[in-house]
Design a protein around this motif. Structure first.
Motif, short mmCIF file in Angstrom:
data_model
loop_
_atom_site.label_atom_id
_atom_site.label_comp_id
_atom_site.label_asym_id
_atom_site.label_seq_id
_atom_site.Cartn_x
_atom_site.Cartn_y
_atom_site.Cartn_z
N LYS A 56 0.84 -1.20 0.00
CA LYS A 56 0.00 0.00 0.00
C LYS A 56 0.87 1.24 0.00
N THR A 57 0.28 2.37 -0.34
CA THR A 57 0.96 3.66 -0.30
C THR A 57 0.77 4.29 1.07
N LEU A 58 1.87 4.76 1.66
CA LEU A 58 1.81 5.49 2.92
C LEU A 58 2.29 6.92 2.71
N ILE A 59 1.69 7.84 3.44
CA ILE A 59 2.16 9.22 3.50
C ILE A 59 2.92 9.36 4.81
N LEU A 60 4.20 9.75 4.72
CA LEU A 60 5.08 9.72 5.87
C LEU A 60 5.06 10.97 6.72
N ASP A 61 4.68 12.12 6.15
CA ASP A 61 4.77 13.36 6.91
C ASP A 61 3.77 14.37 6.35
N ASP A 62 3.75 15.54 6.96
CA ASP A 62 2.78 16.55 6.53
C ASP A 62 3.21 17.25 5.24
N GLN A 63 4.37 16.87 4.70
CA GLN A 63 4.80 17.37 3.40
C GLN A 63 4.29 16.50 2.26
N GLY A 64 3.62 15.42 2.62
CA GLY A 64 3.07 14.53 1.61
C GLY A 64 4.05 13.52 1.04
N THR A 65 5.17 13.30 1.74
CA THR A 65 6.16 12.33 1.27
C THR A 65 5.53 10.95 1.21
N GLU A 66 5.73 10.31 0.07
CA GLU A 66 5.01 9.06 -0.22
C GLU A 66 5.99 7.90 -0.32
N VAL A 67 5.57 6.74 0.16
CA VAL A 67 6.37 5.53 0.02
C VAL A 67 5.44 4.36 -0.29
N HIS A 68 5.93 3.45 -1.13
CA HIS A 68 5.20 2.20 -1.36
C HIS A 68 5.58 1.23 -0.26
N ALA A 69 4.69 1.10 0.71
CA ALA A 69 4.98 0.26 1.87
C ALA A 69 4.57 -1.18 1.59
N MET A 70 5.27 -2.09 2.27
CA MET A 70 4.88 -3.50 2.32
C MET A 70 4.56 -3.78 3.78
N THR A 71 3.39 -4.35 4.04
CA THR A 71 2.92 -4.43 5.42
C THR A 71 2.32 -5.79 5.75
N PHE A 72 2.35 -6.10 7.04
CA PHE A 72 1.58 -7.20 7.59
C PHE A 72 0.28 -6.61 8.16
N ASN A 73 -0.84 -7.00 7.60
CA ASN A 73 -2.16 -6.55 8.05
C ASN A 73 -2.40 -5.06 7.83
N GLY A 74 -1.64 -4.44 6.94
CA GLY A 74 -1.91 -3.06 6.58
C GLY A 74 -1.30 -2.01 7.46
N SER A 75 -0.56 -2.40 8.51
CA SER A 75 0.02 -1.41 9.42
C SER A 75 1.53 -1.53 9.45
N VAL A 76 2.19 -0.41 9.79
CA VAL A 76 3.63 -0.38 10.02
C VAL A 76 3.83 0.11 11.45
N PRO A 77 4.29 -0.73 12.37
CA PRO A 77 4.66 -2.12 12.17
C PRO A 77 3.45 -3.02 12.05
N GLY A 78 3.69 -4.31 11.79
CA GLY A 78 2.61 -5.28 11.84
C GLY A 78 2.13 -5.46 13.26
N PRO A 79 1.02 -6.15 13.47
CA PRO A 79 0.44 -6.29 14.81
C PRO A 79 1.36 -7.02 15.79
N LEU A 80 1.24 -6.68 17.07
CA LEU A 80 1.91 -7.44 18.12
C LEU A 80 1.07 -8.68 18.43
N MET A 81 1.71 -9.85 18.36
CA MET A 81 1.09 -11.11 18.76
C MET A 81 1.52 -11.42 20.19
#
Length: 350
Positions: A56-81
């Motif tokens: 998914k695409t993430l916006i990293l800051d209020d300047q609109g910096t964009e990154v193509h993220a790879m995630t577990f369950n859609g969040s960075v970090p992935g969930p704590l088990m």
């Protein structure tokens, strides 16, 4: 798993776990943590989790910096088990057909097969189920590790998280006295390496693969463009600040899958700290700042004693303040003037 490697050959058959209780757990996005027992009741269980890989695409800051993220369950970090020592972790890992590349998962808490990485490579449109016994108590990182240059790229694109394996009889202090907590929060520190164009502006790409070569060049310089908590600058500040009350004890789990970090709670302390994250070792006490090496997770227990705003940050202050690795706790309660008071307000020098 490196190119050319194959899954390990099967030897002794897996044990019959049909008599064990099975528990299905719905994972929560950090900083939230799913409900669990601080001390295990009953015999070991098979704890079932399901995680869906999401590119998914993430916006990293209020300047609109964009990154193509790879995630577990859609969040960075992935969930704590969360499980207990001697429980069996059974994970169904799903790679939807909408994704663009293979993924897997390496559990630092697991034994053998590259932490499960050799048994979990899934292409888009596939899923796999892995089971391992949680033999060692502590907090541990998990991350994607598909092989070669893909390993650091997937990790610094957000594909990491943590698992907490609690002792069956709960946490203890240095003297062996039981320790409890009112809540757990999970903070995942993430370094991003976003390329810039000739004018110094952060670049955008049409797909993860399109930016791979440029991002590799930035990564080789070892200088992140952003170091953030839970996915972006400000993810745990302002209206998203963590909350607590005076007298509440909070267990802070902190992971960094790639770089060293130095957590510090401004206005508070680490009452009990497992900086290495391993609960078989006695915790250190009353720390101001603790060190978590890259590729590890740590845990700190603190009972809030004053109301107000607390900043929790990486105390490499350049990384914490300028690059984004800061969270806030907003704490409610009555002020204790014995612990601190302003004897005299600011006034002209006499």
């Amino acid at each position: 798993m490196a190119a050319g490697e194959s899954a390990p050959k099967q030897g002794r058959p897996a044990p019959d776990l049909s008599a064990l209780e099975r528990v299905q757990v719905e994972l929560l996005a950090p900083p939230q943590v799913h409900a669990h027992e601080a001390r295990a009741t009953g015999k070991p269980k098979v704890v079932e989790f399901r995680m869906v890989i999401e590119e998914k695409t993430l916006i990293l800051d209020d300047q609109g910096t964009e990154v193509h993220a790879m995630t577990f369950n859609g969040s960075v970090p992935g969930p704590l088990m969360v499980v207990h020592q001697d429980d069996y972790v059974e994970l169904t890992l799903v790679n939807p057909a909408t994704n663009s590349m293979p993924h897997n998962i390496d559990f630092h808490a697991a034994t053998g097969a590259l932490g499960g990485g050799a048994l979990t490579i899934v292409s888009p449109g596939e899923q796999v189920r892995l089971r391992f016994r949680a033999t060692r108590p502590g907090v541990f990182v998990y991350h994607c590790a598909p092989g070669g240059a893909m390993i650091p790229w997937h990790v610094v694109s957000g594909m990491n998280g943590a698992i907490m394996v609690l002792p069956r009889d709960g946490l203890k202090d240095r003297a062996g006295k039981p320790l409890g907590y009112d809540k757990v929060v999970y903070i995942g520190e993430q370094d991003f390496y976003v390329p810039r164009d000739k004018d110094g502006k952060f670049k955008r790409y049409a797909s993860p693969a399109a930016g791979f070569a440029d991002m590799q060049q930035v990564m080789r310089g070892l200088i992140p463009s952003h170091i953030v908590f839970n996915g972006n600058v400000g993810a745990l500040t302002g209206k998203n600040a963590l909350t607590a009350k005076v007298g509440e004890t909070v267990l802070i789990v902190h992971s960094q899958a790639n770089r060293d970090t130095r957590p510090h709670l401004i206005g508070g302390h680490g009452d009990h700290v497992w900086a290495s994250g391993k609960f078989s070792n006695p915790p250190e006490q009353d720390l101001e700042t603790w060190f978590i090496p890259g590729g590890a997770a740590g845990a700190a227990l603190y009972t809030f004693r004053q109301p107000g705003l607390y900043a929790y940050l990486n105390h490499n202050l350049i990384e914490g303040v300028l690059l984004g690795a800061t969270a806030h706790f907003q704490v409610e309660g009555e002020w204790d003037s014995d612990l601190m008071s302003q004897v005299e307000p600011p006034s002209p020098i006499r």
